[in-house]
Design an enzyme around this catalytic site. Structure first.
Site, mmCIF file in Angstrom:
data_model
loop_
_atom_site.group_PDB
_atom_site.id
_atom_site.type_symbol
_atom_site.label_atom_id
_atom_site.label_comp_id
_atom_site.label_asym_id
_atom_site.label_seq_id
_atom_site.Cartn_x
_atom_site.Cartn_y
_atom_site.Cartn_z
ATOM 1 N N ASP A 102 40.456 46.438 108.539
ATOM 2 C CA ASP A 102 41.249 47.636 108.831
ATOM 3 C C ASP A 102 40.382 48.620 109.611
ATOM 4 O OD1 ASP A 102 43.103 49.619 108.930
ATOM 5 O OD2 ASP A 102 43.411 49.778 106.770
ATOM 6 N N ASP A 152 46.279 48.269 113.749
ATOM 7 C CA ASP A 152 44.896 48.471 113.314
ATOM 8 C C ASP A 152 44.522 47.666 112.079
ATOM 9 O OD1 ASP A 152 46.496 49.796 111.529
ATOM 10 O OD2 ASP A 152 45.391 51.685 111.560
ATOM 11 N N GLU A 153 45.312 46.648 111.764
ATOM 12 C CA GLU A 153 45.115 45.922 110.512
ATOM 13 C C GLU A 153 45.273 44.422 110.741
ATOM 14 O OE1 GLU A 153 46.674 46.543 105.917
ATOM 15 O OE2 GLU A 153 47.782 47.399 107.589
#
Length: 404
Positions: free
Chosen positions: A9, A103-104
């Protein structure tokens, strides 16, 4: 073979990208999101957390809590570019990964202990991302996706954490029940009213008690609290719908303006369907009034991706749904029941000229952007453009807050 799942993350991703572009923003309180009073905080730096600011909060409230914060509108294209840099690094180094958001990421490292050592290998990937992109990133490593995600949250900011096999329950037990993925504000309040505060208490409860209180979700939450999760890492997830909406800075009753925005939205989404070689069989119009009451109406239609078919139907739904006595705060449309395919010519209504016109306009949009050609009635209407094919298997690039 023992499963090993990695969760990565990017820390305060939007903020980190802005600092990467402008080093003067380092160590300063930053808010990224809509700048109007009705905007929402999409991301906030750790310097603002002490003021009680969090993602999803109204920007107006965040500005009142931290007046010295630097406000940045944000740019989806810039964030998408930096996300792709990270994606390429991960893609080069792991056998199977899932990009669950901008973003993960999840990666299945099962079996790699035999050759590399999963924790050492994950550490090397993380260090390479930091070195080549300049973006801080954290990871959690465990037997499944849920425990790895919680471990990442505990490792932040810019750190890493491994949960050894068999210690999942022990790791989760002292944490707040709010740390369990799927426990939102409403569920958290229900559990707190029952006297539940720590994950350990949920672990000690019979599963059927949780199920009676929360229904089907109670069973899932109980399993997650006990570190049980068999969800696989999925490399591709086909979208079932595509949508867009617009919240106005000032409530409006201007019907001409509302119709123009709906036309612009429909035109843009219809182009996205054709670009992704998709057809829709269900359309939905949503309206939220100034009193926050929200209404929607949907219609099943023959499969299509043509503007001249979709626009009149969207406007008909709007006319049925719209209450002229109230100011409108938000409007939106959604196309669902998507299938693969190309628009079929109607032998009795369509002409060769109309088909050629679609092809020419789409060619211009492919080359110069999806808002380079619009209908006259949609000109000047502020709608969200899309910089990539929404059906490429990647998650949507959004600046809105995500809750899981």
């Amino acid at each position: 073979m023992q499963k090993t799942v990695l969760h990565l993350d990017l820390d305060t991703f939007f903020v980190s990208v802005e600092r990467r572009l402008d080093s003067r923003l380092e160590n300063k309180p930053i808010l990224v999101g809509g700048l109007s009073d009705r905007g929402v905080v999409a991301a906030c730096s750790y310097e603002t957390r002490g003021y009680g600011i969090h993602s999803g909060m109204p920007m107006k409230m965040a500005k009142e809590l931290c007046p010295e914060a630097i406000l940045i509108k944000g740019n989806a294209g810039t964030y998408s570019y930096h996300s792709d840099l990270v994606t390429e690094i991960i893609k080069e180094h792991v056998p199977l990964f899932e990009k669950s958001s901008i973003d993960e990421f999840y990666a299945d490292l099962t079996g790699m202990d035999r050759f590399f050592g999963s924790y050492k290998y994950a550490s090397e990937i993380r260090q390479k991302i930091i070195k080549e992109t300049g973006l801080p990133i954290s990871f959690g490593l465990s037997i499944n996706k849920v425990v790895s995600k919680v471990a990442t949250g505990q490792a932040k900011p810019n750190n890493q954490l491994k949960i050894d096999y068999g210690l999942e329950k022990t790791f989760l037990a002292p944490l707040s029940i709010k740390k369990i993925p799927m426990v939102g504000d409403k569920t958290y309040q229900i559990l707190r009213n029952l006297g539940l505060r720590k994950v350990r208490t949920v672990q000690e409860m019979p599963m059927d008690v949780m199920q009676r209180v929360l229904g089907k979700n109670g069973k899932v939450i109980w399993k997650r609290a006990n570190g049980i999760d068999h969800t696989p890492v999925l490399p591709f997830c086909e979208r079932k719908s595509i949508s867009t909406e617009r919240t106005f800075d000032k409530d409006t009753i201007d019907v001409v303006k509302l119709r123009g925005i709906l036309i612009a939205m429909t035109e843009n989404l219809a182009y996205q369907l054709r670009r992704g070689e998709k057809l829709t069989a269900c359309i939905t119009v949503k309206i939220r009034y100034s009193d926050f009451n929200t209404y929607s109406k949907q219609l099943r239609i023959p499969y299509t991706s043509a503007d001249h078919i979709l626009i009149p139907k969207i406007l008909d739904l709007f006319r049925i749904l719209y209450n002229r006595r109230l100011l409108v705060r938000l409007i939106g449309i959604r196309f669902s029941h998507l299938v693969s395919g190309n628009y079929q010519i109607n032998l009795f209504e369509d002409t060769e000229e109309a088909l050629s016109l679609y092809q020419a306009m789409d060619h211009i949009r492919n080359r110069y952007g999806d808002k380079s050609v619009v209908r006259a009635s949609a000109m000047g209407k502020n709608t969200i453009g899309r910089m990539h094919n929404p059906f490429n298997g990647q998650p949507p690039i959004v600046l809105a807050h995500r809750k899981q």
